[in-house]
Design an enzyme around this catalytic site. Sequence first.
Site, PDB file in Angstrom:
ATOM      1  N   HIS A   1       0.851  -1.191   0.000  1.00 37.60           N
ATOM      2  CA  HIS A   1       0.000   0.000   0.000  1.00 37.60           C
ATOM      3  C   HIS A   1       0.895   1.252   0.000  1.00 37.60           C
ATOM      4  CE1 HIS A   1      -3.538  -2.250   1.765  1.00 37.60           C
ATOM      5  NE2 HIS A   1      -2.567  -2.988   2.270  1.00 37.60           N
TER       6      HIS A   1
ATOM      7  N   HIS B   1      -2.379  -2.916  -3.443  1.00 39.91           N
ATOM      8  CA  HIS B   1      -3.761  -2.733  -3.015  1.00 39.91           C
ATOM      9  C   HIS B   1      -4.664  -2.568  -4.242  1.00 39.91           C
ATOM     10  CE1 HIS B   1      -6.452  -0.546   0.191  1.00 39.91           C
ATOM     11  NE2 HIS B   1      -6.917  -1.738  -0.120  1.00 39.91           N
TER      12      HIS B   1
ATOM     13  N   ASP C   1      -3.237   2.434  -4.946  1.00 44.02           N
ATOM     14  CA  ASP C   1      -1.897   2.307  -4.368  1.00 44.02           C
ATOM     15  C   ASP C   1      -1.322   0.897  -4.557  1.00 44.02           C
ATOM     16  OD1 ASP C   1      -4.067   1.771  -2.440  1.00 44.02           O
ATOM     17  OD2 ASP C   1      -2.518   1.515  -0.926  1.00 44.02           O
TER      18      ASP C   1
ATOM     19  N   GLU D   1       2.507  -0.831   4.424  1.00 43.00           N
ATOM     20  CA  GLU D   1       2.284   0.532   3.941  1.00 43.00           C
ATOM     21  C   GLU D   1       3.629   1.193   3.690  1.00 43.00           C
ATOM     22  OE1 GLU D   1      -0.582   2.231   3.444  1.00 43.00           O
ATOM     23  OE2 GLU D   1      -2.089   1.036   4.505  1.00 43.00           O
TER      24      GLU D   1
END
Length: 183
Positions: free
Chosen positions: A34, A155, A165, A116
């Site tokens: 992400h 993602h 993303d 992330e």
Amino acid sequence: MFDPQGWYLKARHCPSSHCNERPQKIPANLLVIHNISLPAGQFGQPHIEALFSGTLDCACHPDFESLRELKVSSHFVIYRDGSIVQHVPIGERAWHAGKSVFQGRENCNDFSIGIEMEGTDYQPYESDQYNSLVALTQAIMSVCPDISLGRIVGHCDIAPGRKTDPGPAFDWQRYRAALRELK
């Protein structure tokens, strides 16, 4: 590289309450990449950690109002300097994917690990981030043998039309080539 509870030894630990047990203790077999920045396009702020910890002051920035009552987390965040913060042990279900599907299987949170990258869809990621991502991925793959190169996705791949993303700025070729070199 992981302790018995699923915490990565090379990360700073900031536990999130936004997680729960995987259904039927399903092992992770998917890795989802992400991106995140809070506020959008701003880096080095404390807001990502606050969001995943459930302590974000939504009054501190007008863009945060839409995040009020949101309960999300990720297993890991890799910041621009390559530092890693872990919010959820890898054996537990983080709430990072939302409505998602991979190879016909819904609810990717049930069987995935989320990472992330501090960034945006269109701003290049830092070399330190790629270095940390490769090392972290290798460590995850060593304890989650069902995660192969073909089971590492963005993602955008599991929530097409809803998510974009990690975006076009993410260098998949660089990342995958570095992982292949380690094999």
